[in-house]
Design a protein around this motif. Sequence first.
Motif, mmCIF file in Angstrom:
data_model
loop_
_atom_site.group_PDB
_atom_site.id
_atom_site.type_symbol
_atom_site.label_atom_id
_atom_site.label_comp_id
_atom_site.label_asym_id
_atom_site.label_seq_id
_atom_site.Cartn_x
_atom_site.Cartn_y
_atom_site.Cartn_z
ATOM 1 N N ALA A 29 0.838 -1.279 -0.158
ATOM 2 C CA ALA A 29 0.128 -0.013 -0.095
ATOM 3 C C ALA A 29 0.671 1.232 -0.040
ATOM 4 C CB ALA A 29 -0.904 -0.062 1.108
ATOM 5 N N LEU A 30 2.076 1.131 0.692
ATOM 6 C CA LEU A 30 3.135 2.338 0.556
ATOM 7 C C LEU A 30 3.869 2.401 -0.637
ATOM 8 C CD1 LEU A 30 4.437 2.247 4.468
ATOM 9 C CD2 LEU A 30 2.521 3.780 3.541
ATOM 10 N N ILE A 31 4.032 1.298 -1.292
ATOM 11 C CA ILE A 31 4.773 1.447 -2.462
ATOM 12 C C ILE A 31 3.835 1.862 -3.752
ATOM 13 C CG2 ILE A 31 5.847 0.004 -4.239
ATOM 14 C CD1 ILE A 31 7.084 -1.664 -1.850
ATOM 15 N N ASP A 32 2.474 1.257 -3.837
ATOM 16 C CA ASP A 32 1.847 1.594 -5.059
ATOM 17 C C ASP A 32 1.541 3.147 -5.532
ATOM 18 O OD1 ASP A 32 1.459 -1.212 -5.578
ATOM 19 O OD2 ASP A 32 -0.262 -1.455 -4.692
ATOM 20 N N PRO A 33 1.371 4.105 -4.612
ATOM 21 C CA PRO A 33 1.420 5.421 -4.969
ATOM 22 C C PRO A 33 2.648 5.680 -5.577
ATOM 23 C CG PRO A 33 0.422 5.362 -2.798
ATOM 24 C CD PRO A 33 0.962 3.884 -3.264
ATOM 25 N N ALA A 34 3.825 5.627 -5.241
ATOM 26 C CA ALA A 34 4.926 5.782 -5.924
ATOM 27 C C ALA A 34 5.022 5.166 -7.317
ATOM 28 C CB ALA A 34 6.134 5.626 -4.999
ATOM 29 N N ARG A 35 4.699 3.934 -7.446
ATOM 30 C CA ARG A 35 4.677 3.423 -8.626
ATOM 31 C C ARG A 35 3.718 4.143 -9.765
ATOM 32 N NH1 ARG A 35 4.520 -2.928 -6.736
ATOM 33 N NH2 ARG A 35 6.646 -3.326 -7.198
ATOM 34 N N ARG A 36 2.640 4.512 -9.282
ATOM 35 C CA ARG A 36 1.496 5.068 -10.007
ATOM 36 C C ARG A 36 2.120 6.561 -10.394
ATOM 37 N NH1 ARG A 36 -1.860 2.640 -6.489
ATOM 38 N NH2 ARG A 36 -2.507 4.511 -5.508
ATOM 39 N N ALA A 37 3.062 7.078 -9.769
ATOM 40 C CA ALA A 37 3.602 8.489 -10.104
ATOM 41 C C ALA A 37 4.904 8.458 -10.766
ATOM 42 C CB ALA A 37 3.930 9.084 -8.572
ATOM 43 N N GLY A 38 5.162 7.117 -11.429
ATOM 44 C CA GLY A 38 6.300 7.127 -12.174
ATOM 45 C C GLY A 38 7.731 6.780 -11.693
ATOM 46 N N TYR A 39 7.517 6.584 -10.458
ATOM 47 C CA TYR A 39 8.850 6.372 -9.611
ATOM 48 C C TYR A 39 9.287 4.980 -9.947
ATOM 49 C CZ TYR A 39 8.379 10.552 -7.179
ATOM 50 O OH TYR A 39 8.426 11.821 -6.811
ATOM 51 N N SER A 40 10.697 4.431 -10.134
ATOM 52 C CA SER A 40 11.196 3.324 -10.349
ATOM 53 C C SER A 40 11.998 2.568 -9.280
ATOM 54 C CB SER A 40 12.124 3.545 -11.545
ATOM 55 O OG SER A 40 11.246 4.011 -12.779
ATOM 56 N N LEU A 41 11.821 1.312 -9.248
ATOM 57 C CA LEU A 41 12.646 0.661 -8.350
ATOM 58 C C LEU A 41 14.133 0.949 -8.051
ATOM 59 C CD1 LEU A 41 12.906 -1.349 -5.727
ATOM 60 C CD2 LEU A 41 12.974 -3.191 -7.288
ATOM 61 N N GLU A 145 3.933 17.063 -4.359
ATOM 62 C CA GLU A 145 3.822 15.631 -4.863
ATOM 63 C C GLU A 145 4.306 14.509 -3.772
ATOM 64 O OE1 GLU A 145 4.003 13.502 -9.165
ATOM 65 O OE2 GLU A 145 5.936 13.363 -8.346
ATOM 66 N N VAL A 146 5.606 14.742 -3.513
ATOM 67 C CA VAL A 146 6.200 13.984 -2.588
ATOM 68 C C VAL A 146 5.250 13.607 -1.259
ATOM 69 C CG1 VAL A 146 7.983 13.349 -0.792
ATOM 70 C CG2 VAL A 146 8.469 14.086 -3.361
ATOM 71 N N ILE A 147 4.928 14.625 -0.574
ATOM 72 C CA ILE A 147 4.027 14.708 0.348
ATOM 73 C C ILE A 147 2.856 13.772 0.098
ATOM 74 C CG2 ILE A 147 2.684 15.857 2.127
ATOM 75 C CD1 ILE A 147 4.670 18.070 1.938
ATOM 76 N N ALA A 148 2.030 14.055 -1.166
ATOM 77 C CA ALA A 148 1.017 13.609 -1.616
ATOM 78 C C ALA A 148 0.788 12.016 -1.569
ATOM 79 C CB ALA A 148 0.360 14.134 -2.751
ATOM 80 N N ILE A 149 2.380 11.564 -2.294
ATOM 81 C CA ILE A 149 2.208 10.157 -2.234
ATOM 82 C C ILE A 149 2.474 9.398 -1.073
ATOM 83 C CG2 ILE A 149 4.129 8.565 -3.001
ATOM 84 C CD1 ILE A 149 4.924 10.408 -5.432
ATOM 85 N N ALA A 150 3.024 10.163 -0.049
ATOM 86 C CA ALA A 150 2.966 9.677 1.382
ATOM 87 C C ALA A 150 1.742 9.455 2.047
ATOM 88 C CB ALA A 150 4.213 10.272 2.183
ATOM 89 N N ASP A 151 0.978 10.548 1.679
ATOM 90 C CA ASP A 151 -0.385 10.731 2.184
ATOM 91 C C ASP A 151 -1.229 9.668 1.462
ATOM 92 O OD1 ASP A 151 -2.638 11.980 3.952
ATOM 93 O OD2 ASP A 151 -3.243 12.508 2.000
ATOM 94 N N ALA A 152 -1.187 9.350 0.382
ATOM 95 C CA ALA A 152 -2.158 8.352 -0.497
ATOM 96 C C ALA A 152 -1.455 6.808 0.201
ATOM 97 C CB ALA A 152 -1.582 8.459 -1.832
ATOM 98 N N GLY A 153 -0.556 6.699 0.357
ATOM 99 C CA GLY A 153 -0.088 5.450 1.137
ATOM 100 C C GLY A 153 -0.729 5.113 2.307
ATOM 101 N N PHE A 154 -0.588 6.070 3.438
ATOM 102 C CA PHE A 154 -1.331 5.906 4.486
ATOM 103 C C PHE A 154 -2.923 5.772 4.448
ATOM 104 C CE2 PHE A 154 2.605 8.133 6.287
ATOM 105 C CZ PHE A 154 2.977 7.095 6.877
ATOM 106 N N LYS A 155 -3.423 6.532 3.487
ATOM 107 C CA LYS A 155 -4.846 6.434 3.153
ATOM 108 C C LYS A 155 -5.246 4.925 2.374
ATOM 109 C CE LYS A 155 -6.465 11.300 2.849
ATOM 110 N NZ LYS A 155 -5.306 11.801 3.532
ATOM 111 N N ALA A 156 -4.294 4.488 1.596
ATOM 112 C CA ALA A 156 -4.611 3.232 1.138
ATOM 113 C C ALA A 156 -4.753 2.014 2.198
ATOM 114 C CB ALA A 156 -3.630 2.744 0.088
ATOM 115 N N ILE A 157 -3.834 2.130 3.254
ATOM 116 C CA ILE A 157 -3.887 1.313 4.477
ATOM 117 C C ILE A 157 -5.441 1.415 5.108
ATOM 118 C CG2 ILE A 157 -2.886 0.603 6.614
ATOM 119 C CD1 ILE A 157 -0.253 1.749 5.403
ATOM 120 N N GLY A 158 -5.848 2.576 5.077
ATOM 121 C CA GLY A 158 -7.047 2.960 5.717
ATOM 122 C C GLY A 158 -6.879 3.797 7.084
ATOM 123 N N LEU A 159 -5.609 4.460 7.346
ATOM 124 C CA LEU A 159 -5.439 4.979 8.474
ATOM 125 C C LEU A 159 -6.281 6.409 8.411
ATOM 126 C CD1 LEU A 159 -1.729 4.562 8.884
ATOM 127 C CD2 LEU A 159 -3.459 3.241 9.961
#
Length: 416
Positions: A29-41, A145-159
């Motif tokens: 859940a924390l990784i997926d928003p970064a992938r969707r924003a075009g970040y690579s491993l 965007e960086v802050i929003a990606i983190a926020d999206a990850g926590f929201k995806a968990i349901g926090l």
Amino acid sequence: MVGKKIQAPKGVSEYMPPRSDVFEFVRQALIDPARRAGYSLMELPVFEDTELFTRGVGASTDVVSKEMYTFTDRGDRSITLRPEGTAGVMRAVIEHGLDRGPLPVKVWYSGAFFRAERPQAGRYRQFYQVGIEAIGLDDSAIDAEVIAIADAGFKAIGLTKYRLDLTSLGDAESRAAHRKDLVTYIATLDFDEATAARAAINPLRLFDDKREEMQTAMAKAPLLMDYLSDSSRAHFDQVKKYLDALGISYVLNPHMVRGLDYYTGTTFEFVHELLGAQSGIGGGGRYDGLMAELGGQELSGIGFGLGIDRAVLAAEAEGVIASQEFVSDLMIIPLGELAKEQALKIAARLRHANKTVEIAFGDRALKGAMKAADKSGARYVVVLGDSEIASGHVELKQMNTGATASVRIDSLINEL
């Protein structure tokens, strides 16, 4: 003679089933928003040259001065298990010339990190993080965007029970003006030798001291936010404007400095209200001088590190992840060798269709196999014997209701 049991080292976090399913859900859940924003491993070593951290993280920080696992290897080199992720990413970007290509460089990473801390709930000597870095452009929209990606990850968990603390640590001009008045202020205070030594290297570290007497002493200290240059203030104002547009709420926290010396400009931390003393679940910021400090170009960057362990604790504290989210779709109970062969083939087809299917191995009696299926939490169960194979039909039992239905074996996928 039975050998003595060996236990895990003190202070490490281990995840056994079924809790490991929660860990993996949170990590993804924390990784997926970064992938969707075009970040690579970016996959990096867990140990680095010690100098990377003493130069990159800062000698005055607790991380470097007290918490690193450092050893001399067989080549007489000083090696340190990574205590954080950004310095290693920056080293790799410089070494492999990524900063000479298209900018910004956008990468994510995930793995284990190590700090020799006093173990307690939420604070481990081996811990897990997901992080991202955006390197090469000084753009307030990237900060948002960086802050929003983190926020999206926590929201995806349901926090929901967390807040975002936000500040700016300014540019070199801002920090120089602030340092002058801060040094004058702290000269009036009485510190122990270790604290005085840290203050001499970086007086901002005193704001990060959690001791009650230090919090009291620094309560009236001049704040860097009041010394921001025009350009720093304009950048920070724009970041806040973007966050407002995204509907991401935040709390301005001018006392926040974070625990690493490389932060400049926009700095942030996510704090969870149910985790007590170890309430930080992730944070990050801009680090405009780090690449040059490590021998690279004068390029800016921003990133974050999100604590998987603490996000798991936060999810458990809020009760937002139900155990049934991680159960199997189907348990197949084969009766006999022919049924076992057919069960393997049926399971393979269903798994290929992205269904989670288990087989009751071990030639257990039907009653014992049904008990095992019930304990597994599988949503459906089928018993597969000679008569079912001959007819091409099975009785599909829904475990939570007990309802059964006759289903063609080749149509199971439509019923799950």
